[in-house]
Design a protein around this motif. Structure first.
Motif, PDB file in Angstrom:
ATOM      1  N   LEU A 241      56.466  13.764   8.470  1.00 23.45           N
ATOM      2  CA  LEU A 241      55.192  13.095   8.710  1.00 23.45           C
ATOM      3  C   LEU A 241      54.816  13.257  10.174  1.00 23.45           C
ATOM      4  O   LEU A 241      55.542  12.793  11.062  1.00 23.45           O
ATOM      5  N   ASN A 242      53.705  13.906  10.408  1.00 18.48           N
ATOM      6  CA  ASN A 242      53.273  14.169  11.779  1.00 18.48           C
ATOM      7  C   ASN A 242      53.076  12.863  12.542  1.00 18.48           C
ATOM      8  O   ASN A 242      52.406  11.945  12.072  1.00 18.48           O
ATOM      9  N   GLY A 243      53.681  12.782  13.724  1.00 22.34           N
ATOM     10  CA  GLY A 243      53.562  11.595  14.553  1.00 22.34           C
ATOM     11  C   GLY A 243      54.579  10.523  14.257  1.00 22.34           C
ATOM     12  O   GLY A 243      54.691   9.548  14.999  1.00 22.34           O
ATOM     13  N   TYR A 244      55.341  10.688  13.170  1.00 21.63           N
ATOM     14  CA  TYR A 244      56.366   9.717  12.763  1.00 21.63           C
ATOM     15  C   TYR A 244      57.749  10.348  12.781  1.00 21.63           C
ATOM     16  O   TYR A 244      58.716   9.741  13.257  1.00 21.63           O
ATOM     17  N   SER A 245      57.845  11.563  12.271  1.00 13.98           N
ATOM     18  CA  SER A 245      59.132  12.257  12.210  1.00 13.98           C
ATOM     19  C   SER A 245      59.526  12.799  13.582  1.00 13.98           C
ATOM     20  O   SER A 245      58.690  12.971  14.470  1.00 13.98           O
ATOM     21  N   ALA A 246      60.807  13.076  13.738  1.00 18.82           N
ATOM     22  CA  ALA A 246      61.316  13.611  15.003  1.00 18.82           C
ATOM     23  C   ALA A 246      60.640  14.924  15.357  1.00 18.82           C
ATOM     24  O   ALA A 246      60.387  15.769  14.493  1.00 18.82           O
ATOM     25  N   GLY A 247      60.330  15.084  16.634  1.00 21.70           N
ATOM     26  CA  GLY A 247      59.788  16.345  17.113  1.00 21.70           C
ATOM     27  C   GLY A 247      58.348  16.602  16.768  1.00 21.70           C
ATOM     28  O   GLY A 247      57.862  17.724  16.924  1.00 21.70           O
ATOM     29  N   THR A 248      57.610  15.567  16.305  1.00 18.87           N
ATOM     30  CA  THR A 248      56.212  15.776  15.905  1.00 18.87           C
ATOM     31  C   THR A 248      55.232  15.003  16.787  1.00 18.87           C
ATOM     32  O   THR A 248      54.075  14.823  16.422  1.00 18.87           O
ATOM     33  N   GLY A 249      55.691  14.542  17.931  1.00 19.38           N
ATOM     34  CA  GLY A 249      54.800  13.793  18.813  1.00 19.38           C
ATOM     35  C   GLY A 249      54.693  12.348  18.383  1.00 19.38           C
ATOM     36  O   GLY A 249      55.356  11.905  17.444  1.00 19.38           O
ATOM     37  N   GLY A 250      53.855  11.600  19.068  1.00 18.95           N
ATOM     38  CA  GLY A 250      53.698  10.189  18.760  1.00 18.95           C
ATOM     39  C   GLY A 250      52.296   9.868  18.295  1.00 18.95           C
ATOM     40  O   GLY A 250      51.314  10.329  18.883  1.00 18.95           O
TER      41      GLY A 250
ATOM     42  N   THR B 160      49.828   6.629  16.018  1.00 15.25           N
ATOM     43  CA  THR B 160      49.777   5.227  15.627  1.00 15.25           C
ATOM     44  C   THR B 160      50.308   5.042  14.214  1.00 15.25           C
ATOM     45  O   THR B 160      50.380   5.992  13.420  1.00 15.25           O
ATOM     46  N   MET B 161      50.637   3.800  13.900  1.00 16.64           N
ATOM     47  CA  MET B 161      51.148   3.532  12.552  1.00 16.64           C
ATOM     48  C   MET B 161      50.081   3.771  11.493  1.00 16.64           C
ATOM     49  O   MET B 161      50.412   4.080  10.340  1.00 16.64           O
TER      50      MET B 161
ATOM     51  N   LEU C 135      50.680   6.009   8.086  1.00 20.00           N
ATOM     52  CA  LEU C 135      50.320   5.591   6.733  1.00 20.00           C
ATOM     53  C   LEU C 135      49.369   6.592   6.090  1.00 20.00           C
ATOM     54  O   LEU C 135      49.497   6.891   4.891  1.00 20.00           O
ATOM     55  N   ASP C 136      48.451   7.131   6.861  1.00 21.06           N
ATOM     56  CA  ASP C 136      47.551   8.152   6.328  1.00 21.06           C
ATOM     57  C   ASP C 136      48.337   9.392   5.888  1.00 21.06           C
ATOM     58  O   ASP C 136      48.058   9.978   4.831  1.00 21.06           O
ATOM     59  N   ALA C 137      49.318   9.784   6.706  1.00 24.76           N
ATOM     60  CA  ALA C 137      50.122  10.963   6.375  1.00 24.76           C
ATOM     61  C   ALA C 137      50.935  10.719   5.108  1.00 24.76           C
ATOM     62  O   ALA C 137      51.031  11.594   4.230  1.00 24.76           O
ATOM     63  N   ALA C 138      51.534   9.531   4.981  1.00 19.13           N
ATOM     64  CA  ALA C 138      52.303   9.204   3.781  1.00 19.13           C
ATOM     65  C   ALA C 138      51.397   9.146   2.555  1.00 19.13           C
ATOM     66  O   ALA C 138      51.779   9.580   1.460  1.00 19.13           O
ATOM     67  N   THR C 139      50.197   8.627   2.724  1.00 18.26           N
ATOM     68  CA  THR C 139      49.236   8.560   1.616  1.00 18.26           C
ATOM     69  C   THR C 139      48.863   9.957   1.134  1.00 18.26           C
ATOM     70  O   THR C 139      48.757  10.205  -0.079  1.00 18.26           O
TER      71      THR C 139
ATOM     72  N   ILE D 118      64.884   6.464  20.866  1.00 12.94           N
ATOM     73  CA  ILE D 118      63.566   6.225  20.262  1.00 12.94           C
ATOM     74  C   ILE D 118      62.638   5.748  21.367  1.00 12.94           C
ATOM     75  O   ILE D 118      62.965   4.823  22.113  1.00 12.94           O
ATOM     76  N   ALA D 119      61.488   6.386  21.477  1.00 14.61           N
ATOM     77  CA  ALA D 119      60.541   6.063  22.543  1.00 14.61           C
ATOM     78  C   ALA D 119      59.913   4.689  22.325  1.00 14.61           C
ATOM     79  O   ALA D 119      59.708   4.252  21.188  1.00 14.61           O
ATOM     80  N   LEU D 120      59.584   4.031  23.414  1.00 13.40           N
ATOM     81  CA  LEU D 120      58.999   2.700  23.354  1.00 13.40           C
ATOM     82  C   LEU D 120      57.680   2.660  22.566  1.00 13.40           C
ATOM     83  O   LEU D 120      57.466   1.736  21.770  1.00 13.40           O
ATOM     84  N   PRO D 121      56.766   3.647  22.733  1.00 13.07           N
ATOM     85  CA  PRO D 121      55.545   3.612  21.916  1.00 13.07           C
ATOM     86  C   PRO D 121      55.821   3.642  20.411  1.00 13.07           C
ATOM     87  O   PRO D 121      55.117   2.984  19.637  1.00 13.07           O
ATOM     88  N   ALA D 122      56.855   4.382  19.984  1.00  9.99           N
ATOM     89  CA  ALA D 122      57.197   4.423  18.561  1.00  9.99           C
ATOM     90  C   ALA D 122      57.679   3.059  18.086  1.00  9.99           C
ATOM     91  O   ALA D 122      57.332   2.609  16.984  1.00  9.99           O
ATOM     92  N   LEU D 123      58.482   2.388  18.902  1.00  8.55           N
ATOM     93  CA  LEU D 123      58.949   1.053  18.550  1.00  8.55           C
ATOM     94  C   LEU D 123      57.787   0.058  18.491  1.00  8.55           C
ATOM     95  O   LEU D 123      57.765  -0.836  17.638  1.00  8.55           O
ATOM     96  N   HIS D 124      56.832   0.224  19.388  1.00  3.40           N
ATOM     97  CA  HIS D 124      55.652  -0.645  19.373  1.00  3.40           C
ATOM     98  C   HIS D 124      54.859  -0.459  18.084  1.00  3.40           C
ATOM     99  O   HIS D 124      54.443  -1.439  17.444  1.00  3.40           O
ATOM    100  N   GLU D 125      54.662   0.784  17.668  1.00  5.35           N
ATOM    101  CA  GLU D 125      53.925   1.048  16.430  1.00  5.35           C
ATOM    102  C   GLU D 125      54.711   0.561  15.216  1.00  5.35           C
ATOM    103  O   GLU D 125      54.123   0.092  14.240  1.00  5.35           O
ATOM    104  N   ALA D 126      56.031   0.664  15.294  1.00  5.76           N
ATOM    105  CA  ALA D 126      56.859   0.149  14.198  1.00  5.76           C
ATOM    106  C   ALA D 126      56.691  -1.358  14.063  1.00  5.76           C
ATOM    107  O   ALA D 126      56.629  -1.899  12.950  1.00  5.76           O
ATOM    108  N   SER D 127      56.596  -2.051  15.189  1.00  3.21           N
ATOM    109  CA  SER D 127      56.371  -3.494  15.166  1.00  3.21           C
ATOM    110  C   SER D 127      55.013  -3.823  14.547  1.00  3.21           C
ATOM    111  O   SER D 127      54.882  -4.775  13.763  1.00  3.21           O
TER     112      SER D 127
END
Length: 295
Positions: free
Chosen positions: A49-58, A60-61, A65-69, A176-185
């Motif tokens: 999933l672009n922006g969620y998986s490793a190596g695909t950049g960061g 928003t959540m 969700l759009d990518a998973a959909t 895990i980068a802080l922005p990713a943790l923020h979006e996870a929250s």
């Protein structure tokens, strides 16, 4: 990194299962489960999933969700039934997706993470929400450490060596980068607001000794879900990475069994009662005691 972030697609029968890995990780976390489900006759898709998986950049959540959909819709266009299975933060993403696509046959939540509240999470974790709004946002990263979600000591040692060589392993990244943790929250907050409206058949599997996400998370989610067919299983010989740890065969077998039962019962019209695994009654009593201590 490229080889670690390739999607997995294994074609089987008309019931497809979308497998969602953990935060900033890869489909490798779901490889064993995916192969088992394919051998049981299911079609399996564990996407990057672009922006969620490793190596695909960061991203928003909402982008996650759009990518998973999009992945769900692509499967739904080809297969009779589509179920969703997520691990860790991927389980939270699975719930958000089920809310958006209620036609999903079933949802499987493995080590559901709606808060980082396990016994190995450092005391300063609560400060990260504040740190996101400081200059630390672009520099700070959460570093994984032992036990790496694994109770199996031999596998844990293997993962530690892999982390030292490449900063990545089959059970996830070393940081895990802080922005990713923020979006996870933010994703977890969304799921908590939606969970009572999710009525899909649901299987919850969680380790009693999960060091990342307390079993109270799974317990609370099971109580809040609107599912009429709900099965909850607690494991007593694993940590967080239950798709790789000592009881991965149990996880795979119970997942396949639940998906078959969901499919078989969906057209019968018969009422289905919630089920809680009785095999771990002793550990469940311990869980209840933990809840009393925290009350």
């Amino acid at each position: 990194m490229k080889s670690l972030t390739q999607s997995i697609f294994l074609e089987g029968g008309g019931h497809a299962v979308l497998l969602l890995h953990g935060l900033s990780s890869s489909p490798l976390e779901m490889r064993y489960l995916g192969r088992f489900l394919r051998d049981e006759g299911f079609t399996v898709c564990a996407p990057v999933l672009n922006g969620y998986s490793a190596g695909t950049g960061g991203e928003t959540m909402e982008h996650w969700l759009d990518a998973a959909t999009s992945e769900f819709d692509a499967l739904a266009a080809r297969f009779d039934r589509v179920s969703i299975c997520g691990l860790s933060m991927g389980a939270a993403l699975a719930l958000a997706l089920a809310h958006r696509r209620p036609q999903a046959q079933a949802v499987v939540l493995l080590s559901l993470t709606l808060a980082y509240n396990g016994w190995a999470i450092p005391w300063y974790r609560f400060l990260l929400g504040w740190a996101y709004y400081t200059p630390m946002r672009s520099r700070w990263q959460y570093r994984e450490s032992e036990p790496y979600g694994l109770r199996n000591e031999a596998l844990r040692a293997k993962i530690a060596r892999s982390m030292q060589r490449s900063n990545f392993s089959e059970v996830g990244p070393s940081t895990i980068a802080l922005p990713a943790l923020h979006e996870a929250s933010r994703l977890a907050s969304l799921v908590r607001s939606q969970i009572r409206g999710i009525r899909n058949d649901c299987l919850v599997i969680h380790a009693i000794d999960d060091e990342t996400s307390s079993p109270r998370t799974a317990q609370s989610a099971a109580l809040a879900l609107g599912s009429t067919f709900l099965r909850t299983i607690y494991l007593d010989d694993s940590y967080h990475m239950i798709t790789s740890d000592n009881e991965r065969e149990i996880v795979a077998r119970e997942t396949a069994s639940f998906l078959r039962e969901s499919e078989a019962a969906s057209g019968s019209g018969e009422p289905r009662s919630p089920v809680v695994s009785k095999a771990l009654a002793r550990r469940l009593r311990q869980l209840a005691a933990i809840g009393k201590d925290d009350a």
